[in-house]
Design an enzyme around this catalytic site. Sequence first.
Site, PDB file in Angstrom:
ATOM      1  N   LEU A 133      11.089 -20.393  -4.699  1.00 27.00           N
ATOM      2  CA  LEU A 133      10.160 -19.472  -4.018  1.00 27.00           C
ATOM      3  C   LEU A 133       8.810 -19.594  -4.714  1.00 27.00           C
ATOM      4  O   LEU A 133       8.759 -19.662  -5.942  1.00 27.00           O
ATOM      5  CB  LEU A 133      10.662 -18.024  -4.139  1.00 27.00           C
ATOM      6  CG  LEU A 133       9.681 -16.935  -3.679  1.00 27.00           C
ATOM      7  CD1 LEU A 133       9.756 -16.740  -2.175  1.00 27.00           C
ATOM      8  CD2 LEU A 133       9.953 -15.598  -4.359  1.00 27.00           C
ATOM      9  N   GLU A 164       2.057 -13.027  12.592  1.00 30.92           N
ATOM     10  CA  GLU A 164       2.585 -11.857  13.298  1.00 30.92           C
ATOM     11  C   GLU A 164       2.382 -10.654  12.386  1.00 30.92           C
ATOM     12  O   GLU A 164       2.715 -10.694  11.203  1.00 30.92           O
ATOM     13  CB  GLU A 164       4.079 -12.048  13.613  1.00 30.92           C
ATOM     14  CG  GLU A 164       4.353 -13.180  14.586  1.00 30.92           C
ATOM     15  CD  GLU A 164       3.709 -12.964  15.954  1.00 30.92           C
ATOM     16  OE1 GLU A 164       3.596 -11.802  16.389  1.00 30.92           O
ATOM     17  OE2 GLU A 164       3.320 -13.971  16.586  1.00 30.92           O
ATOM     18  N   ASP A 186       0.836  -1.207   0.000  1.00 30.09           N
ATOM     19  CA  ASP A 186       0.000   0.000   0.000  1.00 30.09           C
ATOM     20  C   ASP A 186       0.870   1.256   0.000  1.00 30.09           C
ATOM     21  O   ASP A 186       1.987   1.245   0.521  1.00 30.09           O
ATOM     22  CB  ASP A 186      -0.922  -0.020   1.232  1.00 30.09           C
ATOM     23  CG  ASP A 186      -2.077   0.953   1.079  1.00 30.09           C
ATOM     24  OD1 ASP A 186      -2.363   1.378  -0.064  1.00 30.09           O
ATOM     25  OD2 ASP A 186      -2.700   1.299   2.107  1.00 30.09           O
ATOM     26  N   HIS A 220       2.309   3.461  -9.175  1.00 31.73           N
ATOM     27  CA  HIS A 220       2.070   2.048  -9.499  1.00 31.73           C
ATOM     28  C   HIS A 220       3.228   1.468 -10.317  1.00 31.73           C
ATOM     29  O   HIS A 220       3.620   0.323 -10.122  1.00 31.73           O
ATOM     30  CB  HIS A 220       0.743   1.886 -10.248  1.00 31.73           C
ATOM     31  CG  HIS A 220      -0.453   2.238  -9.408  1.00 31.73           C
ATOM     32  ND1 HIS A 220      -0.609   1.796  -8.128  1.00 31.73           N
ATOM     33  CD2 HIS A 220      -1.551   3.006  -9.672  1.00 31.73           C
ATOM     34  CE1 HIS A 220      -1.756   2.266  -7.627  1.00 31.73           C
ATOM     35  NE2 HIS A 220      -2.337   3.008  -8.541  1.00 31.73           N
TER      36      HIS A 220
END
Length: 252
Positions: free
Chosen positions: A136, A208, A25, A42
């Site tokens: 990943l 968390e 954000d 963006h």
Amino acid sequence: MTSNSSTQAVPEIYRMPRHVAMIMDGNGRWATRRFLPRVAGHVKGVEAVRGMVEACVTRGIEFLTLFAFSSENWRRPPDEVSLLMRLFMTALEREVAKMHANDIRLKVVGDLSAFDSKLQEMIAQAQRKTENNTRLTLTICANYGGRWDILQATQKMLAANPGLTAPTEDDLAPHLALAFAPEPDLFIRTGGEQRVSNFMLWQLAYAEMYFTDTYWPDFDGDALDKAIASYQQRERRFGRTSEQLVEQKKAS
Ligand code: IPE
Ligand code: IPE
Ligand code: MG
């Protein structure tokens, strides 16, 4: 998928989070601060994604999940929505081969039926191409909402088990959009807001939480290290007491 659920069993905890989920954000405000159009934010945001994927790979993080477009982001001005779609397409076009070369598996989750058919096809192809990669798993949440996920999983579960009247977590979990990943250990939201904005409502049960004022385009490897350092200070109790954790450590 019981072993994958923090409410069914206490998960194994590692020093480095296995799965980091991020709300990217602050692109718009990053741009506005510089007297640039929101678009510029963006575009910079896409660069930050590239950097973050690399940062996660070098740190040995196994799953990175990024919130790119929420089911509520359709409420934005049409120009901004179509620009975001175009950026997404361009990024796919440019990055998939590189991801594949770097052993990265790409997943895109959300209600993809709302996207134009060309974009849907590109997503399907990119996922197929990278599906066996193991270094990943990068998951992009696009037209995604946590409530959408719980509802679509419920519908699939009922279709698979007609007449089911008392569903359990085990019945529902395999149908959730992120069933292929463990629950996030660490949740990061950049841009200063301290809310979940309908992201991964089910899976964040015991994540968390880490909030930073840094805008997404400025969120780099050093910023990630700060978040990880904060994570490593936390005592993840999963409902137990501190004393129990001390006992467990002694016993092991
Ligand atoms: C996040 O940045 C990107 C998307 C939601 C697509 P924003 O566009 O929400 O940036 P701010 O919050 O207006 O600064
Ligand atoms: C959340 O950011 C969604 C994404 C980053 C894709 P928003 O900027 O849309 O969230 P709100 O509206 O401020 O809660
Ligand atoms: Mg925002």
